[in-house]
Design a protein around this motif. Structure first.
Motif, mmCIF file in Angstrom:
data_model
loop_
_atom_site.group_PDB
_atom_site.id
_atom_site.type_symbol
_atom_site.label_atom_id
_atom_site.label_comp_id
_atom_site.label_asym_id
_atom_site.label_seq_id
_atom_site.Cartn_x
_atom_site.Cartn_y
_atom_site.Cartn_z
ATOM 1 N N LYS A 36 -1.503 12.783 5.910
ATOM 2 C CA LYS A 36 -2.128 11.609 6.538
ATOM 3 C C LYS A 36 -2.614 10.620 5.472
ATOM 4 C CE LYS A 36 -4.848 10.675 10.665
ATOM 5 N NZ LYS A 36 -3.617 10.391 11.390
ATOM 6 N N TRP A 37 -3.259 11.170 4.439
ATOM 7 C CA TRP A 37 -3.752 10.335 3.332
ATOM 8 C C TRP A 37 -2.598 9.604 2.643
ATOM 9 C CZ3 TRP A 37 -2.707 10.709 -1.968
ATOM 10 C CH2 TRP A 37 -3.527 9.944 -2.802
ATOM 11 N N SER A 38 -1.526 10.331 2.389
ATOM 12 C CA SER A 38 -0.350 9.758 1.722
ATOM 13 C C SER A 38 0.271 8.640 2.573
ATOM 14 C CB SER A 38 0.676 10.862 1.472
ATOM 15 O OG SER A 38 1.825 10.345 0.873
ATOM 16 N N LEU A 39 0.368 8.866 3.871
ATOM 17 C CA LEU A 39 0.927 7.840 4.768
ATOM 18 C C LEU A 39 0.016 6.619 4.849
ATOM 19 C CD1 LEU A 39 2.251 10.154 7.652
ATOM 20 C CD2 LEU A 39 3.655 8.913 5.991
ATOM 21 N N GLU A 40 -1.287 6.864 4.858
ATOM 22 C CA GLU A 40 -2.251 5.743 4.881
ATOM 23 C C GLU A 40 -2.099 4.858 3.645
ATOM 24 O OE1 GLU A 40 -5.985 7.721 5.453
ATOM 25 O OE2 GLU A 40 -5.712 7.884 7.636
ATOM 26 N N LYS A 41 -1.845 5.517 2.499
ATOM 27 C CA LYS A 41 -1.626 4.754 1.252
ATOM 28 C C LYS A 41 -0.393 3.865 1.374
ATOM 29 C CE LYS A 41 -2.204 5.969 -3.091
ATOM 30 N NZ LYS A 41 -2.296 6.690 -4.364
ATOM 31 N N GLU A 80 4.695 3.005 12.298
ATOM 32 C CA GLU A 80 5.652 3.913 11.646
ATOM 33 C C GLU A 80 4.929 5.153 11.117
ATOM 34 O OE1 GLU A 80 9.142 0.931 9.918
ATOM 35 O OE2 GLU A 80 7.218 1.045 8.873
ATOM 36 N N SER A 81 3.751 4.918 10.522
ATOM 37 C CA SER A 81 2.955 6.025 9.998
ATOM 38 C C SER A 81 2.603 7.018 11.109
ATOM 39 C CB SER A 81 1.679 5.478 9.349
ATOM 40 O OG SER A 81 0.764 6.521 9.118
ATOM 41 N N GLN A 106 1.694 -1.662 2.262
ATOM 42 C CA GLN A 106 2.661 -2.361 3.134
ATOM 43 C C GLN A 106 4.093 -1.869 2.964
ATOM 44 O OE1 GLN A 106 1.705 -6.524 2.341
ATOM 45 N NE2 GLN A 106 0.308 -6.504 4.079
ATOM 46 N N LYS A 107 4.220 -0.561 2.624
ATOM 47 C CA LYS A 107 5.570 0.038 2.524
ATOM 48 C C LYS A 107 6.040 0.451 3.931
ATOM 49 C CE LYS A 107 6.095 0.224 -2.065
ATOM 50 N NZ LYS A 107 5.586 1.234 -2.961
#
Length: 379
Positions: free
Chosen positions: A47-52, A63-64, A57-58
């Motif tokens: 979750k942390w990685s996706l939030e980053k 999508e996350s 704005q990747k």
């Protein structure tokens, strides 16, 4: 052979990273571990990685959320592999543990499921032969961290069906990674066969020529095109990882590695590198700081012994039909971050000089150093 559902066994750094990159590419993923608390921790990290990625704005927030929703967690092994097309095992690098996992897995997984072991050094054939499906068993070596590193080594065992190798390569490409096939199940595969022995060789060079860590590291960085020094890279990787890989490599092939006692000493003293605050170098508690290396220090060290070591192992891979020069260079560039090809560096130092350096070292220190026939032919 269509792969839609992936089960990842083990939710540590590698496991949750593989789960994340698979879910990001549209796969349905089941992440399995022996306790729910490990899985909860892993999901927090994903979750942390996706939030980053959203912050940078990747990817979008929607999508996350969709990626996160594609990952489910399970403790029960039978449940976890019920719908799997491919099981990627990412449990710790301990042979007995892996074999125990496969004994259980083999009983509960459908006979068509592909088994892929994410291992950096353990013999694929040996693990595959403990299952009832060595033809559907393949090595898949993601690099750490899987979210960022582009390279994945694919290693067929002796009985792996070529179609399984192809399906694995297709999967690797689908998760936007670069596959390199190690055509034979040799100790260390490609990247670790180049990297791990070189760490030991750097220790021997330091001892024999009474050089400093910084002098050797500067030469490795500025004269061999590495992104950082070899001792720096060892500290970054972790002495526990290097020590374990050393044991596996040496066990299977005495010719691949000439172990220096320094690695075992650091490991025993729990000086594991950056993760413990001290390895070859000391690190402060604050954020990671780079070791100061420069061209002046590089001029104090002739790294020909290290060039000879890495190119001799690369040549061995070619001679023993495990790989070819082009694939080795791709693996070294993506897996070790090399800024220039190994054989190009070797030619700069002169193949003749390298062969005579190896012959000289063999005379003094034994047959480990004997030059590979390919290098002899390239003089």
């Amino acid at each position: 052979m269509s792969i839609k559902n992936i089960t990842v066994l083990g939710s540590g750094v590698m496991g949750h990273g593989i789960a994340q990159v698979s879910a990001m590419s549209g796969y349905n993923v089941v992440l399995r571990d022996i306790e729910q608390q490990f899985l909860d921790k892993a999901m927090e990290k994903i979750k942390w990685s996706l939030e980053k990625l959203v912050t940078k704005q990747k990817i979008t927030l929607a999508e996350s959320d969709a990626i996160f929703a594609r990952i489910t967690t399970k403790v029960d092994l039978k449940e976890a592999v019920k719908d799997a097309d491919m099981v990627i095992e990412a449990v710790p690098e301990i042979m007995d543990l892996k074999m125990k996992v496969y004994a259980e897995l083999d009983k509960v997984a459908d006979s068509n499921v592909i088994f892929a072991s994410n291992t950096s050094t353990l013999p694929i054939t040996e693990i595959a032969n403990t299952t009832s499906r060595p033809d559907k068993f393949v090595g898949i070596h993601f690099f750490n961290p899987p979210q960022l590193m582009k390279l994945v080594e694919v290693i067929p065992g002796q009985k792996t069906d070529p179609q399984i190798v192809q399906a694995t390569v297709d999967y690797v490409r689908s998760v936007k990674k670069e596959p390199v096939i190690c055509k034979r199940d040799v100790p260390g595969f490609i990247v670790n066969r180049l990297f791990i022995p070189m760490v030991h060789e750097a220790c021997w060079l330091k001892q024999r020529q009474n050089l400093t860590l910084e002098q050797i590291d500067s030469a490795v960085k500025f004269r061999m095109g590495f992104p950082m020094g070899i001792f720096e890279l060892a500290d970054f990787t972790g002495m526990d990882v290097i020590h374990k890989a050393t044991i596996e490599l040496h066990l299977r092939d005495k010719k691949v590695i000439f172990p220096h006692p320094e690695i075992e000493r650091l490991y025993n003293e729990k000086k594991l590198g950056q993760k413990s605050g001290e390895g070859f170098y000391k690190y402060s508690d604050e954020k990671y700081e780079r070791v100061q290396l420069d061209e002046g220090l590089a001029s104090k060290c002739n790294p020909i012994q290290l060039v000879a070591n890495i190119v001799n192992n690369a040549a061995w891979l070619v001679t023993n039909k495990a790989s070819d020069i082009e694939e080795i260079e791709k693996a070294a560039q993506l897996g070790l971050g090399l800024k220039k090809p190994i054989f190009e560096t070797a030619r700069e130092f002169g193949m003749k000089n390298i062969v005579s350096e190896l012959a000289e070292l063999a005379k003094k220190h034994g047959q480990f150093y004997e030059p590979d026939p390919l290098l002899v032919s390239m003089q």
